[in-house]
Design a protein around this motif. Sequence first.
Motif, mmCIF file in Angstrom:
data_model
loop_
_atom_site.group_PDB
_atom_site.id
_atom_site.type_symbol
_atom_site.label_atom_id
_atom_site.label_comp_id
_atom_site.label_asym_id
_atom_site.label_seq_id
_atom_site.Cartn_x
_atom_site.Cartn_y
_atom_site.Cartn_z
ATOM 1 N N SER A 76 0.838 -1.205 0.000
ATOM 2 C CA SER A 76 0.000 0.000 0.000
ATOM 3 C C SER A 76 0.870 1.251 0.000
ATOM 4 O O SER A 76 0.594 2.215 -0.738
ATOM 5 C CB SER A 76 -0.928 0.001 1.218
ATOM 6 O OG SER A 76 -1.810 -1.101 1.192
ATOM 7 N N ASP B 197 -13.203 -7.702 -1.392
ATOM 8 C CA ASP B 197 -14.330 -6.929 -1.904
ATOM 9 C C ASP B 197 -13.923 -5.456 -1.786
ATOM 10 O O ASP B 197 -13.514 -5.010 -0.717
ATOM 11 C CB ASP B 197 -15.563 -7.222 -1.051
ATOM 12 C CG ASP B 197 -16.795 -6.435 -1.454
ATOM 13 O OD1 ASP B 197 -16.659 -5.372 -2.104
ATOM 14 O OD2 ASP B 197 -17.906 -6.851 -1.092
ATOM 15 N N SER B 198 -14.022 -4.705 -2.875
ATOM 16 C CA SER B 198 -13.537 -3.321 -2.884
ATOM 17 C C SER B 198 -14.191 -2.464 -1.805
ATOM 18 O O SER B 198 -13.628 -1.451 -1.389
ATOM 19 C CB SER B 198 -13.750 -2.689 -4.263
ATOM 20 O OG SER B 198 -15.134 -2.685 -4.600
ATOM 21 N N ALA C 287 -11.741 -2.248 1.053
ATOM 22 C CA ALA C 287 -10.367 -1.846 0.766
ATOM 23 C C ALA C 287 -9.922 -0.764 1.749
ATOM 24 O O ALA C 287 -10.640 0.202 1.996
ATOM 25 C CB ALA C 287 -10.261 -1.325 -0.665
ATOM 26 N N MET D 238 -5.301 -2.928 -0.157
ATOM 27 C CA MET D 238 -5.851 -2.049 -1.184
ATOM 28 C C MET D 238 -6.212 -2.782 -2.470
ATOM 29 O O MET D 238 -7.046 -2.304 -3.242
ATOM 30 C CB MET D 238 -4.845 -0.937 -1.521
ATOM 31 C CG MET D 238 -4.561 0.019 -0.387
ATOM 32 S SD MET D 238 -3.276 1.243 -0.792
ATOM 33 C CE MET D 238 -4.048 2.109 -2.152
ATOM 34 N N LEU D 239 -5.586 -3.918 -2.725
ATOM 35 C CA LEU D 239 -5.738 -4.573 -4.014
ATOM 36 C C LEU D 239 -6.764 -5.707 -3.953
ATOM 37 O O LEU D 239 -6.862 -6.412 -2.940
ATOM 38 C CB LEU D 239 -4.391 -5.135 -4.473
ATOM 39 C CG LEU D 239 -3.339 -4.096 -4.853
ATOM 40 C CD1 LEU D 239 -2.024 -4.781 -5.202
ATOM 41 C CD2 LEU D 239 -3.810 -3.235 -6.017
ATOM 42 N N PRO D 240 -7.495 -5.936 -5.045
ATOM 43 C CA PRO D 240 -8.508 -6.997 -5.083
ATOM 44 C C PRO D 240 -7.871 -8.365 -5.297
ATOM 45 O O PRO D 240 -8.059 -9.018 -6.330
ATOM 46 C CB PRO D 240 -9.394 -6.587 -6.263
ATOM 47 C CG PRO D 240 -8.458 -5.872 -7.188
ATOM 48 C CD PRO D 240 -7.498 -5.138 -6.299
ATOM 49 N N LEU E 126 -5.621 0.197 -10.262
ATOM 50 C CA LEU E 126 -5.909 1.436 -9.537
ATOM 51 C C LEU E 126 -5.724 2.662 -10.416
ATOM 52 O O LEU E 126 -5.907 3.791 -9.956
ATOM 53 C CB LEU E 126 -5.022 1.541 -8.290
ATOM 54 C CG LEU E 126 -5.181 0.427 -7.249
ATOM 55 C CD1 LEU E 126 -4.267 0.676 -6.052
ATOM 56 C CD2 LEU E 126 -6.630 0.295 -6.801
#
Length: 403
Positions: free
Chosen positions: A142, A178-179, A182, A187-189, A209
């Motif tokens: 992140s 699940d966004s 986040a 932060m990432l899916p 992103l």
Amino acid sequence: MAHRALVWWLMWGALGCTQASQGAAPVLPGIDVLLRDSSALVTGRRVGLLTNQTGVDRSGTADLDRLLARGVQVTAIFSPEHGFRGMLDQEGIGDTVEGRTGIAIYSLYGAVREPSSEMLQSVDVLVIDLQDIGSRTYTYISTALLAMKAARAHGRAVVVLDRPNPIGGTHVQGPVLDSAFATFVGMLPVALRHGMTFGELARMGNDVLGLGADLTVVPVVGWSRDRWFDATGLPWVRPSPNMPSLESAMHYPGMVLFEGTNLSVGRGTPIAFQVIGAPWLDGAGVVEAVGDQAGVVLFDTTITPQDPTDGKYAGARIGAVGLRVSVRERYDPTTTAVALLAAIRNWHPDSLTFGSTFDRLAGTDGVRRGLERGLAAEAIVGGWRADLAAFQQWRKRYLLYPE
């Protein structure tokens, strides 16, 4: 573009040689590859270095020392959670100065989470070298993504020096983020155990992103996805204060969920993330209720956390369940964690509680809701399998090393 072509040629050529020799070639992290073959990426440019204690070469020499010895002009240092030396376990870390060189160290784990224009004023290229742990729930990527965003906004290039995934690059396990959940912690899916390297995550983040950073990844040479950290010959440097060993790292993608409960994960002991415990926990009963788990041995034990940074049960001798990996290729720490959570909730229905961070760690509220409804562990795990299968296919576009 020429630099990128050089890096890709080096990576695929080296990997081909490694596969042909069945892993005989030494594993070289990105810093070694940069200075051996791709130094043009930093030569004659003012370098901002985002790193910590894990940024070392194959012999254990720090990136900063290697770069300065090569005559590279390092003008600024940026540090993530736990600080430049990796010894701080606190919220909010301030700026400081590197003692031997006088270079400013800008903390990106405090009031500021990404480099400002003033911090980047003396920088032409941002070099990032951080050891990931193989789990979505880790803040270093992140920090890197936010730094990449700032670099793009201020017209600075980014070079990521890649490192092996310590728990291998073939196993992909657990729920996909699940966004809606986040955060800076994830932060990432990606799946809870994503099976990707830091450089691969940077490539993914730059794309999904929409960061648009001028990104070059300098790959690891000699590493293949089935190679765990203890097969690389690289020195183990604690990525964070409570990650003492590869054993802890293997459990972390699952046991990290217990950080969002009222159970201890062994912070304040030498075996963090290899145990879970609480004063009310009947370890023997829970172990019996869980039954056999593939690739891991569960056992009844006790722990006494000393000055734990999570504040859980300091100085108290508490019941615990210990974990020891027996067959790492069969072990799924995420399913074992859910099995433990389900057993604990059944065995201690009035004792287990979930904190506000649990869903953010899981990346979904589905795990908690399933546990609260009394679903069996297998039903909860089944709820994330479709998303996991889709992620396993989707991640392939960002992989740098053959599967």
